[in-house]
Design a protein around this motif. Structure first.
Motif, PDB file in Angstrom:
ATOM      1  N   LEU A  92       0.641  -1.155   0.137  1.00 45.02           N
ATOM      2  CA  LEU A  92       0.192  -0.080  -0.012  1.00 45.02           C
ATOM      3  C   LEU A  92       0.791   1.283   0.071  1.00 45.02           C
ATOM      4  O   LEU A  92       0.508   2.053  -0.646  1.00 45.02           O
ATOM      5  CB  LEU A  92      -0.870  -0.097   1.067  1.00 45.02           C
ATOM      6  N   THR A  93       1.814   1.351   0.970  1.00 45.68           N
ATOM      7  CA  THR A  93       2.965   2.442   0.996  1.00 45.68           C
ATOM      8  C   THR A  93       3.996   2.340  -0.192  1.00 45.68           C
ATOM      9  O   THR A  93       4.143   3.266  -0.639  1.00 45.68           O
ATOM     10  CB  THR A  93       3.332   2.550   2.380  1.00 45.68           C
ATOM     11  N   ALA A  94       4.374   1.287  -0.335  1.00 40.82           N
ATOM     12  CA  ALA A  94       5.511   0.961  -1.313  1.00 40.82           C
ATOM     13  C   ALA A  94       5.311   0.936  -2.778  1.00 40.82           C
ATOM     14  O   ALA A  94       6.200   1.828  -3.681  1.00 40.82           O
ATOM     15  CB  ALA A  94       6.323  -0.181  -1.177  1.00 40.82           C
ATOM     16  N   ALA A  95       3.879   1.006  -3.156  1.00 44.93           N
ATOM     17  CA  ALA A  95       3.580   0.814  -4.510  1.00 44.93           C
ATOM     18  C   ALA A  95       3.272   2.242  -5.271  1.00 44.93           C
ATOM     19  O   ALA A  95       3.471   2.214  -6.452  1.00 44.93           O
ATOM     20  CB  ALA A  95       2.279  -0.019  -4.590  1.00 44.93           C
ATOM     21  N   GLN A  96       3.147   3.046  -4.497  1.00 39.44           N
ATOM     22  CA  GLN A  96       3.062   4.576  -5.229  1.00 39.44           C
ATOM     23  C   GLN A  96       4.215   5.417  -4.638  1.00 39.44           C
ATOM     24  O   GLN A  96       3.907   6.700  -4.887  1.00 39.44           O
ATOM     25  CB  GLN A  96       1.770   4.978  -4.724  1.00 39.44           C
ATOM     26  N   ASN A  97       5.307   4.970  -4.435  1.00 35.61           N
ATOM     27  CA  ASN A  97       6.299   5.701  -3.725  1.00 35.61           C
ATOM     28  C   ASN A  97       7.596   5.478  -4.716  1.00 35.61           C
ATOM     29  O   ASN A  97       8.042   4.291  -4.580  1.00 35.61           O
ATOM     30  CB  ASN A  97       6.833   5.450  -2.544  1.00 35.61           C
ATOM     31  N   LEU A  98       7.909   6.505  -5.474  1.00 33.02           N
ATOM     32  CA  LEU A  98       9.048   6.445  -6.670  1.00 33.02           C
ATOM     33  C   LEU A  98      10.476   6.038  -6.053  1.00 33.02           C
ATOM     34  O   LEU A  98      11.388   5.734  -6.374  1.00 33.02           O
ATOM     35  CB  LEU A  98       9.194   7.679  -7.343  1.00 33.02           C
ATOM     36  N   ALA A  99      10.574   6.304  -4.600  1.00 35.09           N
ATOM     37  CA  ALA A  99      11.679   5.781  -3.872  1.00 35.09           C
ATOM     38  C   ALA A  99      11.879   4.283  -3.512  1.00 35.09           C
ATOM     39  O   ALA A  99      12.770   3.873  -3.140  1.00 35.09           O
ATOM     40  CB  ALA A  99      11.674   6.540  -2.460  1.00 35.09           C
ATOM     41  N   THR A 100      10.720   3.459  -4.161  1.00 34.11           N
ATOM     42  CA  THR A 100      10.783   2.095  -3.793  1.00 34.11           C
ATOM     43  C   THR A 100      11.877   1.549  -4.821  1.00 34.11           C
ATOM     44  O   THR A 100      11.634   1.572  -5.892  1.00 34.11           O
ATOM     45  CB  THR A 100       9.122   1.279  -3.978  1.00 34.11           C
ATOM     46  N   ASP A 101      12.511   0.563  -4.165  1.00 32.93           N
ATOM     47  CA  ASP A 101      13.583  -0.050  -4.970  1.00 32.93           C
ATOM     48  C   ASP A 101      13.286  -1.548  -5.107  1.00 32.93           C
ATOM     49  O   ASP A 101      12.388  -2.208  -4.600  1.00 32.93           O
ATOM     50  CB  ASP A 101      15.093   0.131  -4.438  1.00 32.93           C
ATOM     51  N   GLU A 102      14.388  -2.197  -5.614  1.00 31.73           N
ATOM     52  CA  GLU A 102      14.024  -3.585  -6.044  1.00 31.73           C
ATOM     53  C   GLU A 102      14.023  -4.348  -4.639  1.00 31.73           C
ATOM     54  O   GLU A 102      13.493  -5.416  -4.692  1.00 31.73           O
ATOM     55  CB  GLU A 102      14.904  -4.104  -6.948  1.00 31.73           C
ATOM     56  N   SER A 103      14.935  -3.984  -3.701  1.00 31.65           N
ATOM     57  CA  SER A 103      14.998  -4.717  -2.512  1.00 31.65           C
ATOM     58  C   SER A 103      13.405  -4.634  -1.800  1.00 31.65           C
ATOM     59  O   SER A 103      12.950  -5.659  -1.182  1.00 31.65           O
ATOM     60  CB  SER A 103      15.888  -4.355  -1.654  1.00 31.65           C
ATOM     61  N   VAL A 104      12.895  -3.463  -1.885  1.00 37.00           N
ATOM     62  CA  VAL A 104      11.477  -3.244  -1.257  1.00 37.00           C
ATOM     63  C   VAL A 104      10.616  -4.190  -2.129  1.00 37.00           C
ATOM     64  O   VAL A 104       9.545  -4.882  -1.524  1.00 37.00           O
ATOM     65  CB  VAL A 104      11.097  -1.907  -0.953  1.00 37.00           C
ATOM     66  N   TYR A 105      10.661  -4.269  -3.363  1.00 35.48           N
ATOM     67  CA  TYR A 105       9.888  -4.909  -4.261  1.00 35.48           C
ATOM     68  C   TYR A 105       9.896  -6.334  -3.844  1.00 35.48           C
ATOM     69  O   TYR A 105       8.929  -6.867  -3.828  1.00 35.48           O
ATOM     70  CB  TYR A 105      10.246  -4.642  -5.839  1.00 35.48           C
ATOM     71  N   LEU A 106      11.249  -6.996  -3.704  1.00 36.28           N
ATOM     72  CA  LEU A 106      11.253  -8.232  -3.385  1.00 36.28           C
ATOM     73  C   LEU A 106      10.540  -8.521  -2.132  1.00 36.28           C
ATOM     74  O   LEU A 106       9.971  -9.655  -2.142  1.00 36.28           O
ATOM     75  CB  LEU A 106      12.931  -8.688  -3.415  1.00 36.28           C
ATOM     76  N   GLN A 107      10.779  -7.709  -1.148  1.00 36.61           N
ATOM     77  CA  GLN A 107      10.042  -7.930   0.102  1.00 36.61           C
ATOM     78  C   GLN A 107       8.414  -8.076   0.061  1.00 36.61           C
ATOM     79  O   GLN A 107       8.137  -8.919   0.721  1.00 36.61           O
ATOM     80  CB  GLN A 107      10.278  -6.801   1.118  1.00 36.61           C
ATOM     81  N   VAL A 108       7.922  -7.151  -0.802  1.00 37.73           N
ATOM     82  CA  VAL A 108       6.641  -7.131  -1.018  1.00 37.73           C
ATOM     83  C   VAL A 108       6.080  -8.611  -1.502  1.00 37.73           C
ATOM     84  O   VAL A 108       5.140  -9.135  -1.279  1.00 37.73           O
ATOM     85  CB  VAL A 108       6.184  -5.900  -1.826  1.00 37.73           C
ATOM     86  N   VAL A 109       7.018  -8.890  -2.814  1.00 38.63           N
ATOM     87  CA  VAL A 109       6.432 -10.203  -3.528  1.00 38.63           C
ATOM     88  C   VAL A 109       6.662 -11.283  -2.534  1.00 38.63           C
ATOM     89  O   VAL A 109       5.987 -12.439  -2.422  1.00 38.63           O
ATOM     90  CB  VAL A 109       7.447 -10.297  -4.698  1.00 38.63           C
ATOM     91  N   ARG A 110       7.728 -11.283  -1.729  1.00 40.54           N
ATOM     92  CA  ARG A 110       8.136 -12.400  -0.624  1.00 40.54           C
ATOM     93  C   ARG A 110       6.860 -12.765   0.046  1.00 40.54           C
ATOM     94  O   ARG A 110       6.288 -13.671   0.686  1.00 40.54           O
ATOM     95  CB  ARG A 110       9.242 -12.294   0.236  1.00 40.54           C
ATOM     96  N   GLY A 111       6.089 -11.393   0.631  1.00 40.33           N
ATOM     97  CA  GLY A 111       5.103 -11.371   1.325  1.00 40.33           C
ATOM     98  C   GLY A 111       4.031 -12.021   0.906  1.00 40.33           C
ATOM     99  O   GLY A 111       3.246 -13.129   0.925  1.00 40.33           O
ATOM    100  N   LYS A 112       3.619 -11.191  -0.036  1.00 40.14           N
ATOM    101  CA  LYS A 112       1.987 -11.322  -0.977  1.00 40.14           C
ATOM    102  C   LYS A 112       1.916 -12.712  -1.699  1.00 40.14           C
ATOM    103  O   LYS A 112       0.772 -13.002  -1.996  1.00 40.14           O
ATOM    104  CB  LYS A 112       1.584 -10.299  -1.768  1.00 40.14           C
ATOM    105  N   THR A 113       2.975 -13.052  -2.174  1.00 39.29           N
ATOM    106  CA  THR A 113       3.136 -14.348  -3.034  1.00 39.29           C
ATOM    107  C   THR A 113       3.842 -15.319  -2.700  1.00 39.29           C
ATOM    108  O   THR A 113       3.382 -16.507  -2.652  1.00 39.29           O
ATOM    109  CB  THR A 113       3.368 -13.852  -4.559  1.00 39.29           C
TER     110      THR A 113
END
Length: 332
Positions: A158-179
């Motif tokens: 929710l917070t990372a998806a619309q923040n241009l500061a989100t990098d690949e490590s945060v993306y991976l954290q989201v993916v590890r969580g939700k999928t």
């Protein structure tokens, strides 16, 4: 080519595990019933019977079979996994305001948001009832931790998806969580219920984790270059929903000032105009980020296959290796 080899890996897996999958389907129907609230089986049946591949419960059954399990409780655990997955889909469609899933109208569109959220809650509760029945504290820890990790990943998104500061490590954290959390829990509990050695359980966890990450990266890629009739989704949904997925994260990292202003307007501020999706795709192509994302998906699929090395030779092991290849074949 033989008929067997021409089948998709998940179809071959489903055929090999057909008796167990039938038992899972029967238990799903039994446990999604409600004496007092008929809307619960109505909403659940709409999603459960929508023609999904039931990949996650199949992974639990496959892992248990690989480890020689001959008890009854892999059926309960596979059903638990499917209920957790279905609950998250019901909640996701409300959060994302989606109106289509697997090519059909979503439950929140056919009924309402309240029904989707509350039936999702019911399925989570049912999953916790089911996971207690084998009487294994370790199984309960794995599956309850997965449920918490999934929810955490969704909130982080929710917070990372619309923040241009989100990098690949945060993306991976989201993916590890939700999928990936549910993929890895699905394979891990199959080994645990079979009382497999820790090396084997770890290998199964690593396979599920890498397969889940690859699966989600492919999904994110297909949102920009898939075929709507094949994916059951609208092309560009992630862009319209202002989700900063891996192809865009890579493009933002390479953006000049003008391009960054475009991403800021469309993703961070949500001010989208006609032609913006086409421009976004043009920028992804300009910087080669669709190709780079595809390479990442292929690398994770390779990690999944490598993880299975400690497991003994088995037809199902071969099918799981083929499954990792198939997940990424959708984008090649």
């Amino acid at each position: 080519m033989t008929t067997e080899m021409s089948q998709k890996p998940h179809d071959r897996l489903a055929a090999a595990l057909s008796d167990e999958m039938a038992a899972v389907s029967a238990l799903i129907r039994e446990r999604m019933s409600s004496e007092h609230a008929p809307r619960i089986p109505e909403v659940t049946a709409h999603l459960v019977e929508a023609g999904g591949k039931r990949l996650r419960p199949m992974l639990t059954l496959a892992a248990a079979a690989l480890c020689g399990y001959d008890g009854p409780y892999h059926i309960h655990l596979a059903t638990t996994v499917e209920f957790i997955h279905t609950a998250t889909l019901l909640h996701d469609d409300v959060v994302d305001e989606s109106n289509q899933r697997r090519g059909r109208p979503t439950a929140n569109l056919l009924w309402d948001n309240q029904s989707s959220v509350l039936v999702g809650d019911y399925l989570f509760a049912r999953s916790f009832q089911l996971m207690t029945e084998p009487g294994s504290m370790r199984v309960m820890q794995i599956l309850s931790n997965a449920a918490a990790t999934i929810a955490e990943g969704e909130v982080l998104q929710l917070t990372a998806a619309q923040n241009l500061a989100t990098d690949e490590s945060v993306y991976l954290q989201v993916v590890r969580g939700k999928t990936a959390a549910l993929f890895s829990a699905a394979t891990e509990v199959g080994g645990v219920i079979a009382d497999a050695p820790q090396e084997i359980v770890t290998a199964l966890f690593d396979y599920g984790d890498a397969l889940g990450i690859s699966f989600q990266i492919v999904d994110d890629l297909l949102d920009y270059q898939g075929q709507e009739d094949a994916t059951g989704k609208n092309i560009g949904d992630d862009f319209r929903e202002r989700k900063l997925t891996l192809p865009v994260i890579k493009a933002v990292a390479l953006a000049d000032d003008e391009e960054r202003a475009f991403w800021t307007r469309t993703i961070e501020r949500g001010k989208q105009e006609d032609g913006d999706l086409e421009h976004a795709i043009a920028l992804l192509n300009k910087h080669g980020t669709l190709t780079a994302t595809q390479a990442d998906a292929l690398a994770w699929a390779q990690k999944a296959k490598s993880a299975l090395a400690p497991l003994p030779a088995h037809d199902i092991k071969d099918m799981l290796i083929d499954l990792a290849d198939y997940v990424v074949s959708r984008i090649s």
